[in-house]
Design a protein around this motif. Structure first.
Motif, PDB file in Angstrom:
ATOM      1  N   ARG A   1     -33.607 -34.518 -11.721  1.00 58.51           N
ATOM      2  CA  ARG A   1     -32.778 -33.852 -12.732  1.00 58.51           C
ATOM      3  C   ARG A   1     -32.346 -32.475 -12.253  1.00 58.51           C
ATOM      4  O   ARG A   1     -31.205 -32.069 -12.457  1.00 58.51           O
ATOM      5  CB  ARG A   1     -33.540 -33.736 -14.048  1.00 58.51           C
ATOM      6  CG  ARG A   1     -32.656 -33.288 -15.205  1.00 58.51           C
ATOM      7  CD  ARG A   1     -33.446 -32.827 -16.403  1.00 58.51           C
ATOM      8  NE  ARG A   1     -34.291 -31.690 -16.118  1.00 58.51           N
ATOM      9  CZ  ARG A   1     -33.840 -30.424 -16.012  1.00 58.51           C
ATOM     10  NH1 ARG A   1     -32.576 -30.166 -16.123  1.00 58.51           N
ATOM     11  NH2 ARG A   1     -34.687 -29.450 -15.770  1.00 58.51           N
ATOM     12  N   ASN A   2     -33.241 -31.739 -11.603  1.00 59.07           N
ATOM     13  CA  ASN A   2     -32.894 -30.424 -11.060  1.00 59.07           C
ATOM     14  C   ASN A   2     -31.809 -30.523  -9.997  1.00 59.07           C
ATOM     15  O   ASN A   2     -30.886 -29.701  -9.966  1.00 59.07           O
ATOM     16  CB  ASN A   2     -34.135 -29.741 -10.467  1.00 59.07           C
ATOM     17  CG  ASN A   2     -34.992 -29.105 -11.522  1.00 59.07           C
ATOM     18  OD1 ASN A   2     -34.600 -28.968 -12.680  1.00 59.07           O
ATOM     19  ND2 ASN A   2     -36.187 -28.718 -11.124  1.00 59.07           N
ATOM     20  N   VAL A   3     -31.907 -31.515  -9.132  1.00 59.21           N
ATOM     21  CA  VAL A   3     -30.910 -31.691  -8.071  1.00 59.21           C
ATOM     22  C   VAL A   3     -29.546 -32.024  -8.668  1.00 59.21           C
ATOM     23  O   VAL A   3     -28.522 -31.457  -8.272  1.00 59.21           O
ATOM     24  CB  VAL A   3     -31.370 -32.778  -7.074  1.00 59.21           C
ATOM     25  CG1 VAL A   3     -30.256 -33.189  -6.138  1.00 59.21           C
ATOM     26  CG2 VAL A   3     -32.567 -32.290  -6.281  1.00 59.21           C
ATOM     27  N   VAL A   4     -29.525 -32.925  -9.656  1.00 53.47           N
ATOM     28  CA  VAL A   4     -28.258 -33.315 -10.282  1.00 53.47           C
ATOM     29  C   VAL A   4     -27.665 -32.146 -11.072  1.00 53.47           C
ATOM     30  O   VAL A   4     -26.453 -31.880 -11.005  1.00 53.47           O
ATOM     31  CB  VAL A   4     -28.463 -34.555 -11.183  1.00 53.47           C
ATOM     32  CG1 VAL A   4     -27.224 -34.846 -12.017  1.00 53.47           C
ATOM     33  CG2 VAL A   4     -28.832 -35.757 -10.338  1.00 53.47           C
ATOM     34  N   ALA A   5     -28.504 -31.411 -11.799  1.00 53.85           N
ATOM     35  CA  ALA A   5     -28.019 -30.252 -12.553  1.00 53.85           C
ATOM     36  C   ALA A   5     -27.495 -29.171 -11.614  1.00 53.85           C
ATOM     37  O   ALA A   5     -26.459 -28.541 -11.881  1.00 53.85           O
ATOM     38  CB  ALA A   5     -29.136 -29.694 -13.436  1.00 53.85           C
ATOM     39  N   ALA A   6     -28.190 -28.942 -10.503  1.00 54.20           N
ATOM     40  CA  ALA A   6     -27.739 -27.940  -9.537  1.00 54.20           C
ATOM     41  C   ALA A   6     -26.410 -28.356  -8.907  1.00 54.20           C
ATOM     42  O   ALA A   6     -25.536 -27.511  -8.676  1.00 54.20           O
ATOM     43  CB  ALA A   6     -28.791 -27.723  -8.465  1.00 54.20           C
ATOM     44  N   ALA A   7     -26.234 -29.643  -8.639  1.00 56.40           N
ATOM     45  CA  ALA A   7     -24.954 -30.120  -8.107  1.00 56.40           C
ATOM     46  C   ALA A   7     -23.833 -29.898  -9.114  1.00 56.40           C
ATOM     47  O   ALA A   7     -22.716 -29.516  -8.741  1.00 56.40           O
ATOM     48  CB  ALA A   7     -25.057 -31.595  -7.738  1.00 56.40           C
TER      49      ALA A   7
ATOM     50  N   ALA B   1     -29.881 -18.324  -4.934  1.00 57.51           N
ATOM     51  CA  ALA B   1     -29.791 -17.575  -3.676  1.00 57.51           C
ATOM     52  C   ALA B   1     -29.524 -18.507  -2.496  1.00 57.51           C
ATOM     53  O   ALA B   1     -28.596 -18.280  -1.711  1.00 57.51           O
ATOM     54  CB  ALA B   1     -31.069 -16.776  -3.454  1.00 57.51           C
ATOM     55  N   LEU B   2     -30.327 -19.555  -2.374  1.00 53.02           N
ATOM     56  CA  LEU B   2     -30.150 -20.485  -1.261  1.00 53.02           C
ATOM     57  C   LEU B   2     -28.841 -21.262  -1.398  1.00 53.02           C
ATOM     58  O   LEU B   2     -28.137 -21.481  -0.400  1.00 53.02           O
ATOM     59  CB  LEU B   2     -31.333 -21.444  -1.181  1.00 53.02           C
ATOM     60  CG  LEU B   2     -31.330 -22.430  -0.008  1.00 53.02           C
ATOM     61  CD1 LEU B   2     -31.283 -21.688   1.321  1.00 53.02           C
ATOM     62  CD2 LEU B   2     -32.554 -23.321  -0.081  1.00 53.02           C
ATOM     63  N   GLY B   3     -28.484 -21.652  -2.615  1.00 50.06           N
ATOM     64  CA  GLY B   3     -27.224 -22.369  -2.831  1.00 50.06           C
ATOM     65  C   GLY B   3     -26.004 -21.542  -2.485  1.00 50.06           C
ATOM     66  O   GLY B   3     -25.034 -22.054  -1.919  1.00 50.06           O
ATOM     67  N   SER B   4     -26.045 -20.258  -2.774  1.00 52.36           N
ATOM     68  CA  SER B   4     -24.931 -19.379  -2.432  1.00 52.36           C
ATOM     69  C   SER B   4     -24.767 -19.266  -0.919  1.00 52.36           C
ATOM     70  O   SER B   4     -23.654 -19.331  -0.397  1.00 52.36           O
ATOM     71  CB  SER B   4     -25.144 -17.986  -3.021  1.00 52.36           C
ATOM     72  OG  SER B   4     -25.165 -18.049  -4.416  1.00 52.36           O
TER      73      SER B   4
ATOM     74  N   SER C   1     -24.283 -28.101  -1.523  1.00 55.18           N
ATOM     75  CA  SER C   1     -25.078 -26.904  -1.213  1.00 55.18           C
ATOM     76  C   SER C   1     -26.110 -26.624  -2.295  1.00 55.18           C
ATOM     77  O   SER C   1     -27.283 -26.372  -1.995  1.00 55.18           O
ATOM     78  CB  SER C   1     -24.165 -25.694  -1.050  1.00 55.18           C
ATOM     79  OG  SER C   1     -23.312 -25.863   0.036  1.00 55.18           O
ATOM     80  N   TYR C   2     -25.686 -26.638  -3.541  1.00 55.09           N
ATOM     81  CA  TYR C   2     -26.620 -26.348  -4.626  1.00 55.09           C
ATOM     82  C   TYR C   2     -27.624 -27.480  -4.833  1.00 55.09           C
ATOM     83  O   TYR C   2     -28.781 -27.217  -5.154  1.00 55.09           O
ATOM     84  CB  TYR C   2     -25.855 -26.019  -5.909  1.00 55.09           C
ATOM     85  CG  TYR C   2     -25.453 -24.570  -5.952  1.00 55.09           C
ATOM     86  CD1 TYR C   2     -26.233 -23.629  -6.600  1.00 55.09           C
ATOM     87  CD2 TYR C   2     -24.317 -24.125  -5.301  1.00 55.09           C
ATOM     88  CE1 TYR C   2     -25.894 -22.291  -6.612  1.00 55.09           C
ATOM     89  CE2 TYR C   2     -23.964 -22.797  -5.306  1.00 55.09           C
ATOM     90  CZ  TYR C   2     -24.748 -21.884  -5.967  1.00 55.09           C
ATOM     91  OH  TYR C   2     -24.412 -20.559  -5.957  1.00 55.09           O
TER      92      TYR C   2
ATOM     93  N   ALA D   1     -31.652 -26.982  -4.463  1.00 55.10           N
ATOM     94  CA  ALA D   1     -32.623 -27.390  -5.484  1.00 55.10           C
ATOM     95  C   ALA D   1     -33.691 -28.298  -4.882  1.00 55.10           C
ATOM     96  O   ALA D   1     -34.875 -28.169  -5.203  1.00 55.10           O
ATOM     97  CB  ALA D   1     -31.914 -28.100  -6.632  1.00 55.10           C
ATOM     98  N   HIS D   2     -33.283 -29.179  -4.001  1.00 55.50           N
ATOM     99  CA  HIS D   2     -34.245 -30.078  -3.360  1.00 55.50           C
ATOM    100  C   HIS D   2     -35.210 -29.301  -2.454  1.00 55.50           C
ATOM    101  O   HIS D   2     -36.422 -29.521  -2.490  1.00 55.50           O
ATOM    102  CB  HIS D   2     -33.499 -31.142  -2.556  1.00 55.50           C
ATOM    103  CG  HIS D   2     -34.388 -32.108  -1.850  1.00 55.50           C
ATOM    104  ND1 HIS D   2     -35.132 -33.047  -2.524  1.00 55.50           N
ATOM    105  CD2 HIS D   2     -34.670 -32.278  -0.545  1.00 55.50           C
ATOM    106  CE1 HIS D   2     -35.829 -33.749  -1.668  1.00 55.50           C
ATOM    107  NE2 HIS D   2     -35.562 -33.295  -0.444  1.00 55.50           N
ATOM    108  N   VAL D   3     -34.677 -28.384  -1.660  1.00 52.28           N
ATOM    109  CA  VAL D   3     -35.512 -27.602  -0.748  1.00 52.28           C
ATOM    110  C   VAL D   3     -36.481 -26.719  -1.521  1.00 52.28           C
ATOM    111  O   VAL D   3     -37.675 -26.633  -1.198  1.00 52.28           O
ATOM    112  CB  VAL D   3     -34.635 -26.762   0.205  1.00 52.28           C
ATOM    113  CG1 VAL D   3     -35.452 -25.726   0.952  1.00 52.28           C
ATOM    114  CG2 VAL D   3     -33.904 -27.674   1.175  1.00 52.28           C
TER     115      VAL D   3
END
Length: 134
Positions: free
Chosen positions: A14-20, A87-90, A120-121, A125-127
């Motif tokens: 869910r975090n990965v999908v929401a971050a995407a 931060a990492l996604g940016s 990227s996002y 989230a996965h990392v």
């Protein structure tokens, strides 16, 4: 013990999908911020000549606003820890969009930028989820 692993997995997905999803929205935020700066009198103060040298401040402003907007949007989407993913996604978004722009795929450019930000996002989230479990 098996139930704990099964309940943690859907949360990570869910975090990965929401971050995407948030990553897909952020190019619109960057575009709106850049357009807002280009129409404001502040750009005349930053760049009085109005030439091509006025493009980098608009781009940097748009990227900075999108990066700053990523954290509250991720927080609203329920991604935790939102600050680390933002931060990492940016950082990953800037790197991937730079690669996309260097590829000169002009016909697919808008789609590739949105896909690069979403990937990227999602990757961030996965990392972050993997690192926080360790």
């Amino acid at each position: 013990m098996a139930d704990v692993g099964k309940s943690a997995r859907p949360s990570a997905l869910r975090n990965v999908v929401a971050a995407a999803g948030v990553g897909t929205v952020l190019p619109f935020v960057a575009l709106g911020a850049g357009a807002g700066l280009s129409d404001s009198p502040a750009l005349d103060w930053i760049c009085p000549t109005g030439g091509l040298e006025c493009i980098p401040p608009v781009l940097f402003f748009g990227v900075a606003v999108a990066a700053a907007a990523g954290w509250p949007l991720l927080r609203l989407a329920g991604v935790r820890p939102a600050w680390a993913v933002a931060a990492l996604g940016s950082i990953l978004s800037v790197a991937l969009v730079t690669i996309v722009l260097a590829s000169r795929a002009s016909g697919l450019l808008p789609f590739l930028v949105f896909a690069a930000c979403a990937v990227s996002y999602a990757t961030a989230a996965h990392v972050v989820a993997k690192l926080s479990r360790s």
